[in-house]
Design an enzyme around this catalytic site. Structure first.
Site, mmCIF file in Angstrom:
data_model
loop_
_atom_site.group_PDB
_atom_site.id
_atom_site.type_symbol
_atom_site.label_atom_id
_atom_site.label_comp_id
_atom_site.label_asym_id
_atom_site.label_seq_id
_atom_site.Cartn_x
_atom_site.Cartn_y
_atom_site.Cartn_z
ATOM 1 N N HIS A 38 -63.698 -0.245 -20.315
ATOM 2 C CA HIS A 38 -62.794 0.865 -19.997
ATOM 3 C C HIS A 38 -61.461 0.388 -19.435
ATOM 4 C CE1 HIS A 38 -65.991 4.286 -19.727
ATOM 5 N NE2 HIS A 38 -66.092 3.552 -20.831
ATOM 6 N N GLU A 60 -63.439 11.488 -30.098
ATOM 7 C CA GLU A 60 -62.054 11.061 -30.343
ATOM 8 C C GLU A 60 -61.718 10.993 -31.819
ATOM 9 O OE1 GLU A 60 -63.898 9.752 -27.971
ATOM 10 O OE2 GLU A 60 -62.702 9.989 -26.153
#
Lengths: 464, 330
Positions: free
Chosen positions: B132, B63
């Site tokens: 998450h 990312e």
């Protein structure tokens, strides 16, 4: 020390009419108080016995200071003594009199009975609201706002929120119940500054029944600021939106525009004669010209030579208007609440007397029957207000923003006048021009009036 | 109003991206599995086929790398859309997305803007565990220079995504995994856009204002329905974007209802919900009948167990309880 005039900050006991131990009855005048305005009589609102006079005659004290203690029937001394010994600023130990053991004082309920916060000075909590049992009232912000607007006495309400907080619902319920028992709910009872400790006292005053939704009874007794007004009875009338606009606009005009006035007399003999002749000849066509129609046209024609009268102040600049749109003030029926609209006749300098006359009539009728549209009322550059039909000799008008001037016309009256050095009878009208000094100076106004005078006094010029 | 068609939330986002890519060659999509796999959540179905691998780009699991690369591309004139599979994974790219993108225009004295859209799933997706299940708007809304869009319906998602891509500043576009399959009527055509900072009244009411954004708006609607049976009338306001924040719409509603419950699925401390509450207390003090109530996610890491996660998140029951309390009907 009660607040006996709205500007009173302190008062002097001129004379006590009672001494300690005397029995008093509600309504009895117990002292003369000198305020900033006058010496006034001070009655009590409760029956009882004077326990103590805390302030001697001749002494000046601030509003809100304890000046005496009254024992109500059945009350004992201990609470009252505690109150006195604690000193004037507070009476925390005493609690609230309703428990039987304390004195009813000449002090506002809130300062005498504040309860726990004994070290705070009076002023810090001067606005605090207390319940009948002396507990501090908790109020949600919106409930407080509505109560203030509608003048609901929060002290008389029982809060249904947590910890007894008065919430919107409680105030709304009180408002709903007001119709059946108006006195109990409004802030008739002195919340501060007056001598009564019971709301029932003031509800003894006669009230006008709330028969219509527009008229609600207004208490003649003190408002929440503690102002005592003796015996004034009024009826509240809801303000229409038109009146709100009038109020707002005119306050704005009168407070922001530097107004001044210039007055002039006009000889109207020839104009009156011409009008009579025209009206008799045109009667078959349904035409009837009013004096005002001549004036409106005269004003419009005068603008050509004096454009500053037909202008607007716009902060950093002045707007000189290309059109001459004359507003004509139209009064509405008083039975329907009165009110005032300004009907705008556009491009008057390019319209005939007949057109001005018929347009004014149409708009006036429309204003009175179904109201004017925005278009009918906007874009005026100058305004004429005429009270001549009421026989008014002369008056002044407030400028109708964004205009810079308004002409207030009186009646064309038959008067002794001087013509060619001879005293004779003639028609004379007085008119007063109100002006915005930011745009128009006095000499400019005078010159415009002279031009108008020339036109009105030689009225043939208005026909062509 | 033009014709509408009923499509899924995910396809509304895809249509917005595809239409903008047809319209403007500078627009591109980059992220993990956006191309060959049609998106981890099937948002970019068919886009590789239409636009090819130069404009729909698969990346490694990196990312920080691809977010930084896209920011560089935006500074040099492209208009990238960066998909984070989940906003939870954007945290490893915190430096580029928070420290570079929103400050670039300011730090370069106006020489470089950063017209970029970051998008992905935000909030608990359902039993994904503590790391998450991030709801990142609480963190990111603290940063000036970022626009944050959190739509609740397919139609808004499409119109706001198009606005986001055309916007010259970094836009954080937050979707909900739980809403991607939701169907809704979406106007047909390329030209329906929504301005940022315009809230929408989803339901009108008189007793209490419910303000929310994203998925919890639907909980608010359910709660309003239930409360109506009890005689409590709720007005539901969907903020749609929280930066810019349409505080005026909430203010207008609160002036009418005197009560506000904010439903925000971020943690309560220093959240959009606390900001709205502070602003409303300031603007509407004299109109409030109670302090502003807030329903947030509980102040703990997200639990894995289904029942615990349900309790952890804002839900209809909690909203009803808050409204009853705010309106003194508890």
């Amino acid at each position: 020390m009660p607040r006996l005039s709205d500007t009173m900050e302190s008062g002097t006991i001129v004379r006590w009419n009672v001494k300690e131990g005397d029995a008093v009855k509600s309504g009895m005048v117990v002292a003369d108080i000198e305020t900033d305005k006058a010496t006034m009589e001070m009655p009590v609102f409760d029956d009882g016995k004077i326990l103590k006079l805390l302030v001697p005659a001749g002494q000046q004290v601030k509003v809100g200071t304890q000046i005496a203690l009254i024992l109500e029937d059945g009350e004992s001394l201990d609470g009252a003594q505690a109150a006195t010994s604690a000193g004037a600023p507070n009476a925390s130990a005493a609690g609230r009199p309703s428990q039987s053991a304390s004195a009813n004082t000449f002090v506002s309920a809130n300062s005498s009975t504040r309860g726990a916060s004994s070290v705070e000075p009076i002023d810090a909590q001067a606005e605090e609201i207390l319940q009948a049992d002396g507990a501090r009232v908790r109020v949600s912000p919106v409930a407080r706002r509505i109560a203030e607007q509608e003048r609901v006495d929060l002290g008389s309400l029982k809060g249904s929120g947590p910890g007894g907080r008065i919430i919107k619902r409680d105030v709304m319920n009180a408002l709903e119940n007001r119709g059946s028992n108006p006195a109990a709910k409004t802030t008739d009872a002195p919340r501060t500054g007056a001598m009564s400790t019971s709301t029932s006292q003031s509800s003894a005053t006669p009230h006008v029944a709330a028969s219509s939704s527009l008229a609600v009874p207004v208490s003649p007794t003190p408002r929440s600021n503690g102002l005592v007004v003796a015996g004034l009875q009024s009826t509240e009338v809801a303000v229409s939106s038109m009146r709100q606009i009038i109020a707002k606009r005119l306050v704005e005009s009168k407070t922001t525009i530097p107004h001044y006035q210039v007055t002039m007399k006009f000889e109207l003999d020839r104009l009156m004669a011409l009008r009579e002749k025209l009206n008799s000849e045109l009667a078959s066509m349904g035409i009837k010209l009013s004096v005002n129609d001549f004036i409106v046209r005269g004003c419009a024609l005068s603008m050509a030579k004096h454009p500053y009268i037909n202008a607007s102040w716009a902060g950093e600049k002045i707007l000189m208007h290309q059109q001459v749109n004359v507003g004509v003030a139209v009064a509405l029926d008083e039975e329907k609440g009165g009110g005032l609209l300004v009907a705008v006749i556009r491009d008057v300098d390019r319209k005939s007397l007949r057109a001005i006359s018929s347009e004014t009539k149409t708009l006036s009728e429309k204003a009175r029957s179904r109201g004017l549209s925005m278009e009918d009322m906007s874009d005026s550059t100058f305004t004429v207000s005429n009270l001549g039909m009421f026989g008014v000799e002369n008056f002044t008008a407030i400028i109708n923003p964004p205009n810079s001037a308004i002409l207030a016309c009186g009646a064309a009256l038959k008067q002794p006048v001087v013509r060619d050095d001879q005293l004779t009878i003639g028609y004379e009208m007085t008119a007063t021009l109100s002006l915005d000094h930011r745009v128009i100076d006095g000499a400019m106004a005078a010159r415009w009036l002279n031009t108008l005078k020339g036109l009105l006094e030689n009225p043939a010029s208005l026909l062509v | 109003m033009s014709a509408t068609q009923e499509i899924e939330f995910r396809d509304a986002i895809r249509d917005a991206m595809s239409e903008e890519m047809r319209r403007d060659k500078r627009v591109m999509l980059i992220g993990e599995e956006v191309a060959e796999y049609n998106g981890a959540y099937k948002v970019s179905r068919g886009m590789l086929d239409e636009f090819g691998p130069r404009r729909v780009i698969d990346t490694p699991i990196s990312e920080s790398g691809f977010a930084g690369m896209a920011i560089g591309a935006a500074m040099l004139g492209l208009r990238p859309v960066v998909e984070f599979m989940s906003w939870s994974f954007s945290l490893v790219a915190a430096d580029p997305i928070l420290n570079n993108a929103p400050k670039m225009l300011f730090m370069s004295g106006g020489q470089f803007g950063c017209p970029i859209v970051f998008r992905g799933n935000d909030g608990a997706g359902g039993q994904l565990g503590s790391t998450h299940s991030w709801c990142v708007e609480g963190l990111f809304s603290n940063v000036p220079g970022i626009k944050i869009v959190i739509p609740s319906t397919p139609a808004d998602a499409k119109a706001l995504m198009k606005t986001a891509i055309r916007d010259d500043d970094p836009v954080f576009f937050m979707e909900s995994e739980r809403l991607l399959g939701m169907k809704g009527d979406v106007p047909v055509g390329d030209d329906v856009l929504l301005k940022f900072g315009q809230a929408c009244v989803r339901r009108t009411g008189t007793d209490c204002t419910l303000a929310s954004w994203g998925r919890p708006v639907h909980f608010c609607m359910e709660a309003a329905e239930e409360l109506a049976k009890e005689g409590i009338s709720c007005e539901v306001i969907d903020l749609r974007t929280i930066r810019p924040l349409d505080i005026g719409s909430i203010e207008r509603s609160v002036r009418k209802t005197s009560n506000l419950v904010i439903v925000d699925q971020s943690w309560s401390f220093g959240s959009p919900g606390s900001e709205v509450a502070a602003q409303i207390h300031q603007r509407c003090f004299d109109d409030l009948d109670n302090h502003v109530h807030r329903v947030h996610t509980e102040d703990v890491p997200a639990p894995y167990a289904f029942n615990l996660e349900q309790e952890y998140l804002p839900n209809t029951r909690k909203i009803c309880e808050a409204v009853r309390s705010a309106t003194y009907n508890a």
